[in-house]
Scaffold this active site. Structure first.
Site, short mmCIF file in Angstrom:
data_model
loop_
_atom_site.label_atom_id
_atom_site.label_comp_id
_atom_site.label_asym_id
_atom_site.label_seq_id
_atom_site.Cartn_x
_atom_site.Cartn_y
_atom_site.Cartn_z
N HIS A 229 -25.88 -5.38 20.08
CA HIS A 229 -26.60 -5.57 21.34
C HIS A 229 -27.10 -7.01 21.48
CE1 HIS A 229 -30.91 -5.25 20.06
NE2 HIS A 229 -31.19 -5.56 21.31
N LEU B 33 -39.38 -7.22 18.54
CA LEU B 33 -38.24 -6.45 19.04
C LEU B 33 -37.25 -6.24 17.90
CD1 LEU B 33 -37.66 -8.26 22.46
CD2 LEU B 33 -38.82 -6.08 22.07
N SER B 34 -36.31 -5.34 18.12
CA SER B 34 -35.34 -5.10 17.05
C SER B 34 -34.57 -6.36 16.70
CB SER B 34 -34.38 -3.97 17.42
OG SER B 34 -33.75 -4.24 18.65
N GLU B 35 -34.27 -7.21 17.72
CA GLU B 35 -33.66 -8.52 17.46
C GLU B 35 -34.13 -9.55 18.46
OE1 GLU B 35 -30.65 -5.94 15.30
OE2 GLU B 35 -31.33 -5.88 17.38
N THR B 36 -34.18 -10.79 18.00
CA THR B 36 -34.42 -11.97 18.82
C THR B 36 -33.33 -12.98 18.47
OG1 THR B 36 -36.82 -11.62 18.85
CG2 THR B 36 -36.03 -13.85 19.33
#
Length: 277
Positions: A77, A45-48
Protein backbone atom coordinates in the site's frame (compact mmCIF):
# COMPACT_ATOMS: atom_id res chain seq x y z
CA UNK A 1 14.39 22.05 9.26
CA UNK A 2 12.29 23.28 6.36
CA UNK A 3 8.80 23.03 4.93
CA UNK A 4 8.22 20.01 2.72
CA UNK A 5 5.13 19.04 0.66
CA UNK A 6 3.11 16.33 2.36
CA UNK A 7 0.09 14.16 1.57
CA UNK A 8 -1.97 11.55 3.35
CA UNK A 9 -3.47 8.97 1.01
CA UNK A 10 -6.04 6.23 1.53
CA UNK A 11 -5.31 3.01 -0.35
CA UNK A 12 -7.29 -0.14 -1.28
CA UNK A 13 -10.87 1.00 -0.63
CA UNK A 14 -13.49 2.33 -3.03
CA UNK A 15 -14.61 4.86 -0.40
CA UNK A 16 -12.10 7.27 1.19
CA UNK A 17 -11.21 6.62 4.83
CA UNK A 18 -12.15 2.93 4.56
CA UNK A 19 -8.78 1.56 3.40
CA UNK A 20 -5.23 1.84 4.74
CA UNK A 21 -3.84 5.37 5.25
CA UNK A 22 -0.32 6.38 4.25
CA UNK A 23 1.72 9.50 5.04
CA UNK A 24 3.95 10.72 2.19
CA UNK A 25 6.73 13.31 2.47
CA UNK A 26 7.21 14.36 -1.14
CA UNK A 27 10.61 16.05 -0.87
CA UNK A 28 12.80 14.15 1.57
CA UNK A 29 16.24 15.26 0.38
CA UNK A 30 18.56 16.03 3.27
CA UNK A 31 16.68 13.97 5.87
CA UNK A 32 18.68 11.38 7.79
CA UNK A 33 17.46 7.86 8.45
CA UNK A 34 16.96 8.80 12.08
CA UNK A 35 14.82 11.81 11.13
CA UNK A 36 12.71 9.69 8.79
CA UNK A 37 12.23 7.01 11.44
CA UNK A 38 11.35 9.64 14.04
CA UNK A 39 8.67 11.20 11.84
CA UNK A 40 7.22 7.76 10.96
CA UNK A 41 7.04 7.00 14.67
CA UNK A 42 5.23 10.32 15.22
CA UNK A 43 2.63 9.76 12.48
CA UNK A 44 1.93 6.35 14.04
CA UNK A 45 0.50 5.04 10.77
CA UNK A 46 1.31 1.57 9.54
CA UNK A 47 3.73 3.19 7.04
CA UNK A 48 5.17 6.59 6.20
CA UNK A 49 7.16 7.11 3.00
CA UNK A 50 9.80 9.59 1.89
CA UNK A 51 10.23 10.46 -1.79
CA UNK A 52 13.75 11.08 -3.11
CA UNK A 53 15.41 11.49 -6.52
CA UNK A 54 16.15 8.10 -8.10
CA UNK A 55 19.66 6.69 -8.19
CA UNK A 56 18.74 4.33 -11.04
CA UNK A 57 18.13 6.08 -14.38
CA UNK A 58 15.32 3.61 -15.13
CA UNK A 59 13.28 4.87 -12.15
CA UNK A 60 10.97 7.87 -11.94
CA UNK A 61 11.48 8.37 -8.21
CA UNK A 62 12.95 6.62 -5.16
CA UNK A 63 11.06 5.89 -1.96
CA UNK A 64 12.05 4.84 1.53
CA UNK A 65 9.33 3.07 3.52
CA UNK A 66 9.12 3.21 7.32
CA UNK A 67 6.78 1.70 9.86
CA UNK A 68 6.79 3.37 13.30
CA UNK A 69 9.62 1.02 14.32
CA UNK A 70 11.58 -0.13 11.22
CA UNK A 71 12.39 0.48 7.56
CA UNK A 72 11.03 -1.96 4.96
CA UNK A 73 12.60 -2.64 1.56
CA UNK A 74 9.13 -3.01 0.01
CA UNK A 75 5.49 -2.72 1.00
CA UNK A 76 2.37 -2.73 -1.14
CA UNK A 77 0.00 0.00 0.00
CA UNK A 78 2.95 2.44 0.43
CA UNK A 79 3.95 1.72 -3.17
CA UNK A 80 0.51 2.61 -4.52
CA UNK A 81 -0.04 5.52 -2.14
CA UNK A 82 3.38 7.03 -2.84
CA UNK A 83 2.90 6.79 -6.60
CA UNK A 84 -0.53 8.39 -6.25
CA UNK A 85 0.91 11.31 -4.26
CA UNK A 86 3.88 11.67 -6.64
CA UNK A 87 1.54 11.77 -9.66
CA UNK A 88 -0.57 14.48 -8.03
CA UNK A 89 2.56 16.45 -7.13
CA UNK A 90 4.18 16.13 -10.58
CA UNK A 91 1.24 16.21 -13.04
CA UNK A 92 3.27 17.58 -15.95
CA UNK A 93 5.86 14.81 -15.67
CA UNK A 94 3.21 12.09 -15.47
CA UNK A 95 0.83 13.43 -18.12
CA UNK A 96 -0.14 10.88 -20.77
CA UNK A 97 1.76 8.02 -19.18
CA UNK A 98 0.23 4.79 -17.95
CA UNK A 99 3.24 3.10 -16.32
CA UNK A 100 5.89 4.31 -13.89
CA UNK A 101 8.92 2.85 -12.13
CA UNK A 102 9.56 3.12 -8.41
CA UNK A 103 12.98 2.53 -6.89
CA UNK A 104 12.97 1.12 -3.36
CA UNK A 105 15.03 -1.14 -1.13
CA UNK A 106 13.77 -4.19 -3.01
CA UNK A 107 14.86 -2.76 -6.38
CA UNK A 108 12.70 -1.45 -9.22
CA UNK A 109 8.92 -1.90 -9.02
CA UNK A 110 6.58 -1.17 -11.92
CA UNK A 111 3.38 0.73 -11.13
CA UNK A 112 0.57 1.34 -13.62
CA UNK A 113 -2.71 3.21 -13.74
CA UNK A 114 -5.70 0.92 -13.24
CA UNK A 115 -9.28 2.20 -13.29
CA UNK A 116 -9.72 4.61 -10.37
CA UNK A 117 -6.45 3.56 -8.80
CA UNK A 118 -3.07 1.99 -9.38
CA UNK A 119 -1.50 -1.45 -9.48
CA UNK A 120 2.02 -2.67 -8.82
CA UNK A 121 3.85 -5.61 -10.36
CA UNK A 122 4.46 -8.17 -7.61
CA UNK A 123 8.20 -8.32 -6.85
CA UNK A 124 9.98 -11.69 -6.71
CA UNK A 125 9.68 -13.59 -3.46
CA UNK A 126 12.77 -13.55 -1.25
CA UNK A 127 11.68 -16.80 0.38
CA UNK A 128 9.05 -19.32 -0.61
CA UNK A 129 8.31 -22.99 -0.09
CA UNK A 130 6.48 -25.09 2.49
CA UNK A 131 6.53 -24.43 6.22
CA UNK A 132 7.77 -27.29 8.40
CA UNK A 133 5.33 -29.11 10.63
CA UNK A 134 6.76 -27.74 13.87
CA UNK A 135 6.16 -24.18 12.72
CA UNK A 136 2.65 -25.01 11.48
CA UNK A 137 1.79 -26.29 14.94
CA UNK A 138 3.17 -23.06 16.43
CA UNK A 139 1.16 -20.99 13.93
CA UNK A 140 -2.01 -22.76 15.02
CA UNK A 141 -1.25 -21.92 18.65
CA UNK A 142 -0.66 -18.24 17.77
CA UNK A 143 -3.96 -18.12 15.89
CA UNK A 144 -5.84 -19.90 18.67
CA UNK A 145 -7.05 -22.73 16.45
CA UNK A 146 -6.47 -26.47 16.14
CA UNK A 147 -3.69 -27.69 13.85
CA UNK A 148 -6.31 -29.51 11.77
CA UNK A 149 -7.91 -26.19 10.80
CA UNK A 150 -4.81 -25.16 8.81
CA UNK A 151 -5.20 -26.43 5.25
CA UNK A 152 -1.69 -25.38 4.18
CA UNK A 153 1.08 -22.93 5.01
CA UNK A 154 3.84 -21.39 2.92
CA UNK A 155 6.70 -18.93 3.24
CA UNK A 156 5.66 -15.84 1.26
CA UNK A 157 8.39 -13.33 2.01
CA UNK A 158 8.66 -10.39 -0.41
CA UNK A 159 10.20 -7.96 2.07
CA UNK A 160 8.11 -7.87 5.26
CA UNK A 161 8.79 -11.60 5.85
CA UNK A 162 5.32 -13.07 5.54
CA UNK A 163 4.31 -16.59 6.45
CA UNK A 164 0.99 -17.40 4.74
CA UNK A 165 -1.66 -19.66 6.23
CA UNK A 166 -4.63 -21.06 4.30
CA UNK A 167 -7.83 -21.88 6.22
CA UNK A 168 -10.86 -23.75 4.93
CA UNK A 169 -13.02 -20.68 4.22
CA UNK A 170 -13.46 -16.94 4.72
CA UNK A 171 -15.71 -17.51 7.74
CA UNK A 172 -12.86 -19.24 9.55
CA UNK A 173 -10.57 -16.30 8.79
CA UNK A 174 -13.11 -13.78 10.10
CA UNK A 175 -13.59 -15.82 13.29
CA UNK A 176 -9.89 -15.68 14.24
CA UNK A 177 -8.98 -14.14 17.58
CA UNK A 178 -5.19 -14.62 17.65
CA UNK A 179 -3.01 -14.58 20.72
CA UNK A 180 0.56 -13.34 20.69
CA UNK A 181 2.28 -13.69 17.29
CA UNK A 182 6.05 -13.50 16.92
CA UNK A 183 6.33 -13.17 13.14
CA UNK A 184 4.54 -11.49 10.23
CA UNK A 185 1.57 -13.75 9.61
CA UNK A 186 -0.95 -13.61 6.77
CA UNK A 187 -4.13 -15.68 6.76
CA UNK A 188 -6.41 -16.34 3.79
CA UNK A 189 -9.63 -18.27 3.24
CA UNK A 190 -11.90 -18.60 0.18
CA UNK A 191 -15.44 -17.30 -0.17
CA UNK A 192 -18.02 -19.61 -1.82
CA UNK A 193 -18.00 -19.65 -5.63
CA UNK A 194 -20.00 -16.79 -7.08
CA UNK A 195 -19.26 -14.39 -4.21
CA UNK A 196 -18.18 -10.83 -5.09
CA UNK A 197 -14.78 -11.48 -3.50
CA UNK A 198 -12.72 -14.62 -3.88
CA UNK A 199 -10.88 -14.49 -0.53
CA UNK A 200 -10.88 -12.93 2.92
CA UNK A 201 -7.41 -11.90 4.08
CA UNK A 202 -6.04 -10.86 7.48
CA UNK A 203 -2.51 -9.76 8.40
CA UNK A 204 -1.00 -9.92 11.89
CA UNK A 205 2.42 -8.85 13.12
CA UNK A 206 4.16 -8.31 16.47
CA UNK A 207 4.86 -4.81 17.76
CA UNK A 208 6.27 -4.11 21.22
CA UNK A 209 4.98 -7.44 22.48
CA UNK A 210 1.45 -6.83 21.18
CA UNK A 211 -0.26 -8.50 18.22
CA UNK A 212 -1.23 -5.83 15.68
CA UNK A 213 -3.55 -6.25 12.70
CA UNK A 214 -2.99 -4.37 9.44
CA UNK A 215 -6.14 -3.01 7.73
CA UNK A 216 -5.21 -3.76 4.10
CA UNK A 217 -1.88 -5.18 3.00
CA UNK A 218 -0.58 -5.01 -0.56
CA UNK A 219 2.67 -6.92 0.00
CA UNK A 220 0.83 -9.84 1.62
CA UNK A 221 -1.77 -10.00 -1.14
CA UNK A 222 1.02 -9.98 -3.72
CA UNK A 223 2.80 -12.90 -2.08
CA UNK A 224 -0.48 -14.76 -1.54
CA UNK A 225 -1.20 -14.45 -5.27
CA UNK A 226 2.26 -15.86 -6.02
CA UNK A 227 1.25 -18.91 -3.99
CA UNK A 228 -2.45 -19.30 -4.77
CA UNK A 229 -2.32 -18.80 -8.55
CA UNK A 230 0.41 -21.36 -9.43
CA UNK A 231 -1.17 -23.98 -7.13
CA UNK A 232 -4.60 -23.56 -8.77
CA UNK A 233 -6.28 -22.28 -5.61
CA UNK A 234 -7.07 -18.99 -7.33
CA UNK A 235 -7.81 -17.89 -10.89
CA UNK A 236 -7.00 -14.35 -12.05
CA UNK A 237 -8.51 -11.87 -12.13
CA UNK A 238 -9.91 -11.98 -8.63
CA UNK A 239 -10.67 -9.61 -5.76
CA UNK A 240 -9.66 -10.17 -2.15
CA UNK A 241 -11.33 -8.54 0.84
CA UNK A 242 -9.41 -7.35 3.91
CA UNK A 243 -10.05 -5.21 6.98
CA UNK A 244 -13.59 -6.48 7.54
CA UNK A 245 -13.08 -7.24 11.23
CA UNK A 246 -11.56 -3.77 11.71
CA UNK A 247 -14.53 -2.02 10.10
CA UNK A 248 -12.63 -1.27 6.87
CA UNK A 249 -13.68 -2.02 3.30
CA UNK A 250 -10.40 -3.07 1.75
CA UNK A 251 -10.59 -4.50 -1.77
CA UNK A 252 -7.47 -5.75 -3.53
CA UNK A 253 -7.65 -6.55 -7.23
CA UNK A 254 -5.29 -9.21 -8.58
CA UNK A 255 -4.73 -9.68 -12.30
CA UNK A 256 -2.06 -11.09 -14.58
CA UNK A 257 -0.36 -10.06 -17.81
CA UNK A 258 1.82 -12.88 -19.07
CA UNK A 259 3.97 -13.92 -16.12
CA UNK A 260 3.43 -10.64 -14.25
CA UNK A 261 1.03 -10.51 -11.31
CA UNK A 262 -0.53 -7.08 -10.76
CA UNK A 263 -1.91 -6.05 -7.38
CA UNK A 264 -4.11 -2.98 -7.42
CA UNK A 265 -6.74 -0.91 -5.73
CA UNK A 266 -8.31 2.51 -5.41
CA UNK A 267 -6.26 5.45 -4.13
CA UNK A 268 -7.57 8.76 -2.74
CA UNK A 269 -5.85 11.90 -1.49
CA UNK A 270 -7.33 12.73 1.92
CA UNK A 271 -5.00 15.44 3.15
CA UNK A 272 -2.41 17.76 1.55
CA UNK A 273 -0.17 20.45 2.97
CA UNK A 274 3.33 20.92 4.25
CA UNK A 275 5.29 19.44 7.11
CA UNK A 276 8.32 21.02 8.75
CA UNK A 277 11.20 18.55 8.91
Amino acid sequence: MRSRPFAQVDVFAGTPYQGNPLAVVLDAEGLSTEEMQGFARWTNLSETTFVLPPTDPAADYRVRIFTPYAEFPFAGHPTLGTCHAWLAHRPAVAAGRREFVQECGAGLVRVCREGTGLAFAAPPLLRSGPVDEALIARLATMLGIARAEIVDAQWADNGPGWVAVLLRDAEAVLALRPGQVDLDLGVVGPYPPGSPEAFEVRAFFPHNGVTTEDPVTGSLNASLAQWLLPTGRAVAPYTARQGTVMGREGRIHVSTTGDTIWVGGATFTCLTGHVTL
